[in-house]
Design an enzyme around this catalytic site. Structure first.
Site, PDB file in Angstrom:
ATOM      1  CE  LYS A 116      38.935  87.398  39.863  1.00 32.51           C
ATOM      2  NZ  LYS A 116      39.744  88.263  40.746  1.00 32.51           N
ATOM      3  CG  ASN A 117      38.583  91.420  39.226  1.00 30.67           C
ATOM      4  OD1 ASN A 117      38.539  90.565  40.115  1.00 30.67           O
ATOM      5  ND2 ASN A 117      39.641  91.591  38.462  1.00 30.67           N
ATOM      6  CB  CYS A 168      49.439  87.998  46.348  1.00 30.47           C
ATOM      7  SG  CYS A 168      49.306  88.716  44.728  1.00 30.47           S
ATOM      8  NE  ARG A 190      47.445  92.678  44.260  1.00 33.09           N
ATOM      9  CZ  ARG A 190      46.436  91.932  43.804  1.00 33.09           C
ATOM     10  NH1 ARG A 190      46.573  90.622  43.706  1.00 33.09           N
ATOM     11  NH2 ARG A 190      45.310  92.477  43.446  1.00 33.09           N
ATOM     12  CG  ASP A 226      43.962  91.481  35.806  1.00 34.12           C
ATOM     13  OD1 ASP A 226      42.884  91.842  36.301  1.00 34.12           O
ATOM     14  OD2 ASP A 226      45.054  91.543  36.416  1.00 34.12           O
ATOM     15  NE  ARG A 275      41.725  83.345  44.270  1.00 32.66           N
ATOM     16  CZ  ARG A 275      42.459  84.376  44.675  1.00 32.66           C
ATOM     17  NH1 ARG A 275      43.782  84.249  44.745  1.00 32.66           N
ATOM     18  NH2 ARG A 275      41.894  85.522  44.977  1.00 32.66           N
TER      19      ARG A 275
HETATM   20  C1  EPZ Z   1      42.488  94.934  41.024  1.00 30.46           C
HETATM   21  O1  EPZ Z   1      43.406  94.653  42.084  1.00 30.46           O
HETATM   22  C2  EPZ Z   1      42.076  93.578  40.446  1.00 30.46           C
HETATM   23  N1  EPZ Z   1      41.452  92.790  41.486  1.00 30.46           N
HETATM   24  C3  EPZ Z   1      43.313  92.869  39.909  1.00 30.46           C
HETATM   25  O2  EPZ Z   1      42.894  91.657  39.274  1.00 30.46           O
HETATM   26  C4  EPZ Z   1      43.982  93.732  38.861  1.00 30.46           C
HETATM   27  O3  EPZ Z   1      45.183  93.137  38.460  1.00 30.46           O
HETATM   28  C5  EPZ Z   1      44.303  95.120  39.451  1.00 30.46           C
HETATM   29  O4  EPZ Z   1      43.120  95.720  39.992  1.00 30.46           O
HETATM   30  C6  EPZ Z   1      44.860  96.072  38.413  1.00 30.46           C
HETATM   31  O5  EPZ Z   1      44.003  96.204  37.334  1.00 30.46           O
HETATM   32  C7  EPZ Z   1      40.142  93.038  41.802  1.00 30.46           C
HETATM   33  O6  EPZ Z   1      39.470  93.904  41.263  1.00 30.46           O
HETATM   34  C8  EPZ Z   1      39.543  92.164  42.859  1.00 30.46           C
HETATM   35  P1  EPZ Z   1      45.332  98.073  42.401  1.00 30.46           P
HETATM   36  P2  EPZ Z   1      43.829  95.795  43.124  1.00 30.46           P
HETATM   37  O7  EPZ Z   1      45.036  98.536  43.782  1.00 30.46           O
HETATM   38  O8  EPZ Z   1      42.723  96.752  43.300  1.00 30.46           O
HETATM   39  C9  EPZ Z   1      49.569  99.543  44.088  1.00 30.46           C
HETATM   40  C10 EPZ Z   1      42.884  89.366  38.750  1.00 30.46           C
HETATM   41  O9  EPZ Z   1      43.713  88.706  38.100  1.00 30.46           O
HETATM   42  N2  EPZ Z   1      48.836  99.925  45.318  1.00 30.46           N
HETATM   43  O10 EPZ Z   1      44.682  98.783  41.284  1.00 30.46           O
HETATM   44  O11 EPZ Z   1      44.390  95.113  44.305  1.00 30.46           O
HETATM   45  C11 EPZ Z   1      49.566  98.029  43.853  1.00 30.46           C
HETATM   46  O12 EPZ Z   1      50.571  97.386  44.576  1.00 30.46           O
HETATM   47  C12 EPZ Z   1      43.374  90.407  39.779  1.00 30.46           C
HETATM   48  O13 EPZ Z   1      41.651  89.263  38.620  1.00 30.46           O
HETATM   49  C13 EPZ Z   1      49.522 100.530  46.353  1.00 30.46           C
HETATM   50  O14 EPZ Z   1      50.723 100.758  46.286  1.00 30.46           O
HETATM   51  O15 EPZ Z   1      45.006  96.505  42.322  1.00 30.46           O
HETATM   52  C14 EPZ Z   1      49.768  97.954  42.347  1.00 30.46           C
HETATM   53  O16 EPZ Z   1      51.115  98.065  42.039  1.00 30.46           O
HETATM   54  C15 EPZ Z   1      44.840  90.321  40.022  1.00 30.46           C
HETATM   55  N3  EPZ Z   1      48.824 100.851  47.483  1.00 30.46           N
HETATM   56  C16 EPZ Z   1      48.997  99.179  41.852  1.00 30.46           C
HETATM   57  O17 EPZ Z   1      48.870 100.070  42.957  1.00 30.46           O
HETATM   58  C17 EPZ Z   1      47.472 100.638  47.614  1.00 30.46           C
HETATM   59  O18 EPZ Z   1      46.882 100.949  48.654  1.00 30.46           O
HETATM   60  C18 EPZ Z   1      47.593  98.882  41.308  1.00 30.46           C
HETATM   61  O19 EPZ Z   1      46.928  98.052  42.218  1.00 30.46           O
HETATM   62  C19 EPZ Z   1      46.798 100.037  46.537  1.00 30.46           C
HETATM   63  C20 EPZ Z   1      47.495  99.696  45.398  1.00 30.46           C
END
Ligand code: EPZ
Length: 417
Positions: free
Chosen positions: A22-23, A117, A122, A305, A397
């Protein structure tokens, strides 16, 4: 709302073909915005987030066909709209992945802010900061991000924090920018590499995907191509845990073991036997599981995850396991539902202390997010009696027909519509 009814106590045995990731499929579909040619994606998982992305891209002007063989044909001859509306973005925050491609192709984008969420605040501040570095004017008002530019210009961008979709969004923006972009402290996830491979097939110039530094030379235009999406490492990890906790024997095909070696190695520490092959992993569930501490990290560390699923395994291990969640600030929602089934879990900020082995008993439980729902299904597989998992729309999802796959290897599980 659909529910899953599970009778615990079955040993799982057999072979399961893993669906596409999915990702990886979500950013790959967004990449179709970068060209007016046809893009064909193979091995796409038919999960609800894919259907939401289809709706979103159609609103932007896409023609999309989903074939029965899991191949998707996308063509966006002309961008009809540059707006990703709140109604869609609120159901799937990954909709933010259209921001980079829209900016790169049209010089404009209006995307609803995703909002928080269940697992954390996030924010997308690092995405927006990156677009500003590439020369875009970015402002947020009335719940929307408005971004515009003449043409994006390459720049050096260092992420304050590793972000998966942030890396993907900026990569998709930079491939059509003027000049060179260097992304430092970039995400190294297999899904990021898969997107880079797709973009390179479309004519992009990218070096270093999979490492912390990615260098992108902008080009004038990109062309269509055909690309096969990688197998879903989180679906595979979830099923490895299912095999381990039920004392079963499962062979998973269609997955690159290198994409989840941290999970394989952790399960080996728990005393689980696993064999890895070219594109398959076999798991042999032991009689007794040993406890092992884990902390979630960015790739190649143990994936966040998989944290909820691992907690179920920890409840079935003989001893104390410490689980440290480093990535999201509120990702223990499943713990209280597992406690309702008899698990012994103590939460302490970003740490969970799990005492095992505890006998889980079937109960009605509520899923709060995608991976939490998977952990409740796993708990139902080993619980005494019947469990009823409510709000499985979370599961739908990101997992394609999980109950059918589990039933095909011996689980007693049914969907109640
Ligand atoms: C991706 O989310 C995945 N989703 C998530 O999978 C996964 O948990 C996550 O990466 C971490 O591996 C998709 O690929 C669609 P991040 P993403 O930006 O990109 C902080 C699932 O279950 N952050 O790497 O949204 C954030 O809050 C989902 O399939 C900021 O502060 O995650 C978090 O603490 C859930 N500012 C950390 O970084 C930003 O602009 C990592 O988040 C961006 C992120």
């Amino acid at each position: 709302m659909d529910k899953l009814r599970i009778q615990g106590g079955q040993q799982l045995e057999g072979r399961i073909q893993i669906s596409g990731a999915k990702n990886s499929a979500l950013p790959a579909m967004a990449a179709a915005l970068l060209t007016s040619d046809e893009l064909i994606l193979e091995n796409v998982p038919y999960v609800n987030d894919i259907y939401t992305t289809r709706r979103l891209l159609r609103e932007l002007g896409a023609q999309i066909e989903l074939a029965t063989d899991h191949s998707v044909r996308l063509r966006i001859p002309k961008i009809e709209s540059i707006e990703a509306p709140y109604d869609l973005v609120k159901t799937m925050r990954a909709s933010v992945l259209v921001l980079g491609p829209l900016l790169a192709r049209t010089g404009r984008a209006r995307v609803s802010m995703p909002g928080g969420c269940a697992i954390g605040a996030r924010p997308i501040n690092l995405h927006l900061k990156g677009f500003e570095k590439l020369g875009a004017q970015v402002r947020t008002e009335h719940g929307y991000v408005e971004a515009s530019c003449e043409r994006l210009t390459g720049a050096d961008i260092t992420f304050d924090k590793i972000t998966v979709t942030g890396t993907e969004n900026l990569m998709m923006a930079a491939v059509l920018a003027e000049g060179r972009t260097v992304l430092e402290n970039a995400a190294r996830e297999p899904e990021v590499v898969d997107l880079a491979n797709l973009l390179m097939k479309m004519g992009a110039k990218i070096e270093g995907a999979g490492r912390s530094t990615i260098v992108i030379e902008g080009v004038r235009e990109l062309k269509g191509t055909t690309h096969r999406i990688i197998g879903d490492r989180i679906e595979a990890g979830t099923l490895l845990v299912a095999g381990a906790i039920t004392g079963g024997e499962l062979e998973l095909t269609g997955i690159h073991p290198a994409h989840l070696m941290s999970v394989v190695e952790k399960l080996r520490e728990n005393g689980v036997a696993l064999d890895v092959g070219a594109e398959l992993i076999s798991v042999y569930g032991p009689h007794d599981l040993a406890p092992s501490d884990v902390e979630t990290l960015e790739f190649p560390g143990f994936p966040t995850d998989m944290q909820a699923q691992y907690m179920v395994l920890a409840t079935q291990s003989n001893g104390i396991s410490l689980i440290h969640e480093n990535i999201f600030e509120n990702r223990f929602m499943h713990a209280s539902e597992l406690m309702r089934m008899g698990a012994n879990v103590r939460l302490d900020g970003s740490r969970a202390i799990v005492a095992g082995k505890t006998k889980l008993t079937g109960a009605t439980v509520i899923a709060s997010d995608l991976r939490a729902s998977a952990s409740l299904v796993l708990a139902g597989l080993v619980a005494d009696g019947y469990s009823l998992v409510d709000r499985v729309y979370h599961l739908d999802r990101g997992y394609e027909k999980l109950e059918d796959k589990l039933r095909s290897v011996g689980a007693k599980i049914e969907r109640l519509k």
